[in-house]
Motif scaffolding. Sequence first.
Motif, PDB file in Angstrom:
ATOM      1  N   PRO A 175       1.192  -1.136   0.017  1.00  0.00           N
ATOM      2  CA  PRO A 175      -0.206   0.486   0.096  1.00  0.00           C
ATOM      3  C   PRO A 175       0.824   1.213  -0.043  1.00  0.00           C
ATOM      4  O   PRO A 175       1.694   0.822   0.572  1.00  0.00           O
ATOM      5  N   CYS A 176       0.551   2.242  -0.846  1.00  0.00           N
ATOM      6  CA  CYS A 176       1.311   3.588  -0.873  1.00  0.00           C
ATOM      7  C   CYS A 176       1.745   4.395   0.119  1.00  0.00           C
ATOM      8  O   CYS A 176      -0.207   4.561   0.955  1.00  0.00           O
ATOM      9  N   PRO A 177       2.501   5.072   0.987  1.00  0.00           N
ATOM     10  CA  PRO A 177       2.717   4.941   2.726  1.00  0.00           C
ATOM     11  C   PRO A 177       1.599   6.403   1.953  1.00  0.00           C
ATOM     12  O   PRO A 177       1.079   7.128   3.119  1.00  0.00           O
ATOM     13  N   CYS A 178       1.174   7.107   0.831  1.00  0.00           N
ATOM     14  CA  CYS A 178       1.185   8.481   1.135  1.00  0.00           C
ATOM     15  C   CYS A 178      -0.699   8.990   1.444  1.00  0.00           C
ATOM     16  O   CYS A 178      -1.596   9.765   1.417  1.00  0.00           O
ATOM     17  N   GLY A 179      -1.493   6.786   1.482  1.00  0.00           N
ATOM     18  CA  GLY A 179      -2.635   7.376   1.684  1.00  0.00           C
ATOM     19  C   GLY A 179      -3.571   7.080   0.565  1.00  0.00           C
ATOM     20  O   GLY A 179      -4.916   7.849   1.105  1.00  0.00           O
ATOM     21  N   SER A 180      -2.852   6.529  -0.410  1.00  0.00           N
ATOM     22  CA  SER A 180      -4.434   6.818  -1.920  1.00  0.00           C
ATOM     23  C   SER A 180      -5.023   5.637  -1.710  1.00  0.00           C
ATOM     24  O   SER A 180      -6.331   5.880  -2.520  1.00  0.00           O
ATOM     25  N   GLY A 181      -4.766   5.173  -1.050  1.00  0.00           N
ATOM     26  CA  GLY A 181      -5.808   3.616  -1.392  1.00  0.00           C
ATOM     27  C   GLY A 181      -5.171   2.322  -1.987  1.00  0.00           C
ATOM     28  O   GLY A 181      -5.339   1.589  -2.134  1.00  0.00           O
ATOM     29  N   LYS A 182      -4.020   3.555  -2.841  1.00  0.00           N
ATOM     30  CA  LYS A 182      -3.541   2.448  -4.085  1.00  0.00           C
ATOM     31  C   LYS A 182      -2.571   1.590  -3.960  1.00  0.00           C
ATOM     32  O   LYS A 182      -1.689   1.468  -2.888  1.00  0.00           O
ATOM     33  N   LYS A 183      -1.857   0.371  -4.902  1.00  0.00           N
ATOM     34  CA  LYS A 183      -0.587  -0.311  -4.117  1.00  0.00           C
ATOM     35  C   LYS A 183       0.397   1.115  -4.877  1.00  0.00           C
ATOM     36  O   LYS A 183       0.016   1.822  -5.519  1.00  0.00           O
ATOM     37  N   MET A 184       1.519   1.106  -4.469  1.00  0.00           N
ATOM     38  CA  MET A 184       2.478   1.811  -4.274  1.00  0.00           C
ATOM     39  C   MET A 184       2.816   1.910  -6.227  1.00  0.00           C
ATOM     40  O   MET A 184       3.095   2.813  -6.585  1.00  0.00           O
ATOM     41  N   LYS A 185       2.331   0.658  -7.002  1.00  0.00           N
ATOM     42  CA  LYS A 185       3.083   0.770  -8.841  1.00  0.00           C
ATOM     43  C   LYS A 185       2.054   1.454  -9.315  1.00  0.00           C
ATOM     44  O   LYS A 185       2.316   1.752 -10.219  1.00  0.00           O
ATOM     45  N   LYS A 186       0.897   1.330  -8.602  1.00  0.00           N
ATOM     46  CA  LYS A 186      -0.499   1.910  -8.936  1.00  0.00           C
ATOM     47  C   LYS A 186      -0.625   4.038  -8.405  1.00  0.00           C
ATOM     48  O   LYS A 186      -0.886   4.915  -9.125  1.00  0.00           O
ATOM     49  N   CYS A 187       1.155   4.271  -8.183  1.00  0.00           N
ATOM     50  CA  CYS A 187       0.833   5.730  -7.429  1.00  0.00           C
ATOM     51  C   CYS A 187       2.104   6.277  -7.720  1.00  0.00           C
ATOM     52  O   CYS A 187       3.031   7.001  -8.430  1.00  0.00           O
ATOM     53  N   HIS A 188       3.225   6.213  -5.977  1.00  0.00           N
ATOM     54  CA  HIS A 188       4.443   6.560  -6.296  1.00  0.00           C
ATOM     55  C   HIS A 188       5.680   6.576  -6.490  1.00  0.00           C
ATOM     56  O   HIS A 188       6.673   6.887  -6.175  1.00  0.00           O
ATOM     57  N   TYR A 189       5.542   4.885  -6.434  1.00  0.00           N
ATOM     58  CA  TYR A 189       6.640   3.558  -6.952  1.00  0.00           C
ATOM     59  C   TYR A 189       7.577   4.138  -8.263  1.00  0.00           C
ATOM     60  O   TYR A 189       8.482   4.417  -7.853  1.00  0.00           O
ATOM     61  N   TYR A 190       6.497   4.546  -9.494  1.00  0.00           N
ATOM     62  CA  TYR A 190       7.202   5.283 -10.578  1.00  0.00           C
ATOM     63  C   TYR A 190       8.460   6.775  -9.966  1.00  0.00           C
ATOM     64  O   TYR A 190       9.342   6.730 -11.034  1.00  0.00           O
ATOM     65  N   PRO A 191       7.713   7.568  -9.427  1.00  0.00           N
ATOM     66  CA  PRO A 191       8.247   8.254  -9.236  1.00  0.00           C
ATOM     67  C   PRO A 191       9.198   8.607  -8.409  1.00  0.00           C
ATOM     68  O   PRO A 191      10.451   9.133  -8.248  1.00  0.00           O
ATOM     69  N   LEU A 192       9.245   7.616  -7.430  1.00  0.00           N
ATOM     70  CA  LEU A 192      10.987   6.803  -6.261  1.00  0.00           C
ATOM     71  C   LEU A 192      12.317   6.279  -6.595  1.00  0.00           C
ATOM     72  O   LEU A 192      12.810   6.573  -6.838  1.00  0.00           O
ATOM     73  N   GLN A 193      11.151   5.781  -7.858  1.00  0.00           N
ATOM     74  CA  GLN A 193      12.272   5.037  -9.002  1.00  0.00           C
ATOM     75  C   GLN A 193      12.876   5.467  -9.799  1.00  0.00           C
ATOM     76  O   GLN A 193      13.789   5.435  -9.953  1.00  0.00           O
TER      77      GLN A 193
END
Length: 217
Positions: A175-193
């Motif tokens: 789960p993305c720590p931003c609280g969006s309810g999405k998995k990281m791969k559909k949220c902040h994973y790629y910006p961080l990558q």
Amino acid sequence: MISLPAVRGVILPIRGIELLHIEEDGDTVLVRLKYSGRGEVNKAKFFLNHFVEVEIPKTFPQDLPVTYEIGEKQIRNYHHINPDKKGSFCLGTEFDIRKHLGIRNDLKRYFYLIADYITLYLYFDSYGNVPLKERSHGEQGIFEAYQDFLKIKDIHQIIYLLSLVPVSNIHRNLPCPCGSGKKMKKCHYYPLQQLNKSTNKKKQIYKDIEILKYLLR
């Protein structure tokens, strides 16, 4: 690391920039330049006729250059001049500048950034405002840079997300720590990558995390 011949090789092909002088000064390559091209922002066009000095650490891109105006000062009463003795240009936060340089830490992009800075000043001098979102100075500006990059406002979430760098495949389905309810791969994973790809960006992030923690005190 970068050498005097490498710096010269970057500058000479750039249109609108004249290399007036280049020398080594200890751990720095010192260049004096004349900017004489045309600049445009918000459909307003300006002619650049400015002389600057750029101190480029030989440790670039680990350490970033510093730029200031030389000769008769044309950039005056501008809120994006740093309060140091030479009046160096505030080109953005270190994170912003490193983003601008790209994955390859392209020094040529730094010289373009100077041209953009001068053009924005000329717009400010003509119209009394800057037609772009401006950063605050100091720690607050660093916070704003990461707010824009991650597109979240909460400083605790920003610190936690940045602390995950370098992200890896094990983070993708969490789960993305931003609280969006999405998995990281559909949220902040790629910006961080994106930040994984540059050792200097990662070092910058670790430094900035401590600054952001200071804002919480």
